[in-house]
Design a protein around this motif. Sequence first.
Motif, PDB file in Angstrom:
ATOM      1  N   GLN A 216       0.829  -1.197   0.000  1.00 44.88           N
ATOM      2  CA  GLN A 216       0.000   0.000   0.000  1.00 44.88           C
ATOM      3  C   GLN A 216       0.869   1.256   0.000  1.00 44.88           C
ATOM      4  OE1 GLN A 216      -3.594  -0.003   2.503  1.00 44.88           O
ATOM      5  NE2 GLN A 216      -2.929  -1.999   3.278  1.00 44.88           N
ATOM      6  N   THR A 217       0.288   2.343  -0.452  1.00 41.04           N
ATOM      7  CA  THR A 217       1.006   3.613  -0.475  1.00 41.04           C
ATOM      8  C   THR A 217       1.057   4.211   0.928  1.00 41.04           C
ATOM      9  OG1 THR A 217      -0.987   4.920  -0.861  1.00 41.04           O
ATOM     10  CG2 THR A 217       0.152   4.028  -2.804  1.00 41.04           C
ATOM     11  N   PRO A 218       1.997   5.118   1.177  1.00 45.61           N
ATOM     12  CA  PRO A 218       2.031   5.794   2.476  1.00 45.61           C
ATOM     13  C   PRO A 218       0.723   6.514   2.799  1.00 45.61           C
ATOM     14  CG  PRO A 218       4.118   6.099   1.368  1.00 45.61           C
ATOM     15  CD  PRO A 218       3.203   5.429   0.383  1.00 45.61           C
ATOM     16  N   ASP A 219       0.105   7.146   1.801  1.00 48.55           N
ATOM     17  CA  ASP A 219      -1.157   7.845   2.047  1.00 48.55           C
ATOM     18  C   ASP A 219      -2.264   6.882   2.464  1.00 48.55           C
ATOM     19  OD1 ASP A 219      -0.219  10.423   1.533  1.00 48.55           O
ATOM     20  OD2 ASP A 219      -0.524  10.203  -0.632  1.00 48.55           O
ATOM     21  N   ALA A 220      -2.294   5.711   1.831  1.00 45.44           N
ATOM     22  CA  ALA A 220      -3.322   4.728   2.174  1.00 45.44           C
ATOM     23  C   ALA A 220      -3.128   4.202   3.590  1.00 45.44           C
ATOM     24  CB  ALA A 220      -3.298   3.580   1.168  1.00 45.44           C
ATOM     25  N   LEU A 221      -1.880   3.962   3.968  1.00 47.81           N
ATOM     26  CA  LEU A 221      -1.605   3.478   5.322  1.00 47.81           C
ATOM     27  C   LEU A 221      -1.923   4.545   6.362  1.00 47.81           C
ATOM     28  CD1 LEU A 221       1.737   1.544   4.739  1.00 47.81           C
ATOM     29  CD2 LEU A 221      -0.534   0.581   5.140  1.00 47.81           C
ATOM     30  N   LEU A 222      -1.633   5.798   6.034  1.00 48.67           N
ATOM     31  CA  LEU A 222      -1.964   6.886   6.962  1.00 48.67           C
ATOM     32  C   LEU A 222      -3.471   6.957   7.182  1.00 48.67           C
ATOM     33  CD1 LEU A 222      -0.504  10.479   6.947  1.00 48.67           C
ATOM     34  CD2 LEU A 222      -2.951  10.104   7.191  1.00 48.67           C
ATOM     35  N   GLU A 223      -4.218   6.884   6.093  1.00 49.41           N
ATOM     36  CA  GLU A 223      -5.675   6.957   6.211  1.00 49.41           C
ATOM     37  C   GLU A 223      -6.228   5.791   7.022  1.00 49.41           C
ATOM     38  OE1 GLU A 223      -9.621   7.276   3.294  1.00 49.41           O
ATOM     39  OE2 GLU A 223      -7.589   7.308   2.456  1.00 49.41           O
ATOM     40  N   ALA A 224      -5.654   4.603   6.800  1.00 46.60           N
ATOM     41  CA  ALA A 224      -6.110   3.433   7.547  1.00 46.60           C
ATOM     42  C   ALA A 224      -5.801   3.572   9.037  1.00 46.60           C
ATOM     43  CB  ALA A 224      -5.466   2.172   6.985  1.00 46.60           C
ATOM     44  N   ARG A 225      -4.610   4.052   9.352  1.00 49.93           N
ATOM     45  CA  ARG A 225      -4.246   4.238  10.760  1.00 49.93           C
ATOM     46  C   ARG A 225      -5.111   5.315  11.405  1.00 49.93           C
ATOM     47  NH1 ARG A 225       0.555   3.601  13.284  1.00 49.93           N
ATOM     48  NH2 ARG A 225       0.627   1.693  12.032  1.00 49.93           N
ATOM     49  N   GLN A 226      -5.358   6.369  10.682  1.00 50.82           N
ATOM     50  CA  GLN A 226      -6.153   7.466  11.223  1.00 50.82           C
ATOM     51  C   GLN A 226      -7.536   6.996  11.666  1.00 50.82           C
ATOM     52  OE1 GLN A 226      -6.456  10.803   8.555  1.00 50.82           O
ATOM     53  NE2 GLN A 226      -8.080  11.796   9.719  1.00 50.82           N
ATOM     54  N   GLY A 227      -8.114   6.071  10.913  1.00 48.61           N
ATOM     55  CA  GLY A 227      -9.448   5.594  11.251  1.00 48.61           C
ATOM     56  C   GLY A 227      -9.470   4.408  12.193  1.00 48.61           C
ATOM     57  N   SER A 228      -8.295   3.864  12.527  1.00 47.57           N
ATOM     58  CA  SER A 228      -8.265   2.654  13.356  1.00 47.57           C
ATOM     59  C   SER A 228      -7.930   2.914  14.819  1.00 47.57           C
ATOM     60  CB  SER A 228      -7.242   1.662  12.789  1.00 47.57           C
ATOM     61  OG  SER A 228      -5.918   2.186  12.912  1.00 47.57           O
ATOM     62  N   ILE A 229      -7.446   4.097  15.141  1.00 42.98           N
ATOM     63  CA  ILE A 229      -7.057   4.388  16.523  1.00 42.98           C
ATOM     64  C   ILE A 229      -8.306   4.551  17.379  1.00 42.98           C
ATOM     65  CG2 ILE A 229      -5.882   6.027  18.047  1.00 42.98           C
ATOM     66  CD1 ILE A 229      -3.981   6.658  15.768  1.00 42.98           C
TER      67      ILE A 229
END
Length: 206
Positions: free
Chosen positions: A113-126
């Motif tokens: 995955q791209t860095p942006d995709a991982l950031l978005e996923a982490r942002q919504g998982s915390i």
Amino acid sequence: MLTPRHQALLATLAGMTVGVAVFGTVLAINSATGQDSAQTVVTSPTSTPTPIASDGLQPDALQFVAETFGTEREPITAEVPAGWKSSQTGTRPRYVDPTGVWQIRFDARGSKQTPDALLEARQGSIDEPDYKVISTDNTTLVYTYTDQERGPRMGLSRWIAAGDSDRSALEITVGGRPQDQAGLRAVLERATETLQLSGESDDRPS
């Protein structure tokens, strides 16, 4: 024959002799038992606990050293604050300061995955109390939350692309308190600037 006056004089002299003898005996006993010697008081120094600055982690107080982690085939090097130690090596080391307040963590397993995709996923998982996103610039998620034991906390997570591709090679996360923001950013930037990747890993599930 002694007169009464002479007898009284002899009695006085005898009493003085006995008194001197007794005084001498007491001195001898005290000298033998050490009662006249001065007592020496020995104090043990107490250790001073490591202070935790209430005004936050200061960038100008940090010194850095290079650390190597990853795998034998693909070692990775980055600079972390001096004195911060990791209890594990490999692709997911976590360096913590002696007080346990600040830390920097690396995840070098890589991702498709791209860095942006991982950031978005982490942002919504915390899922933490009082979770709040501060910013998401430069593929870096900055957020705050409240830990039940340690109180207010701040995290900065950055994803770095693998070379010229869109895939993610590495994640760097630093953690501390909200008042440590300046120091935490300095730690993150130093690790990013000194990061040396020897290859591209792709072990993390997509």
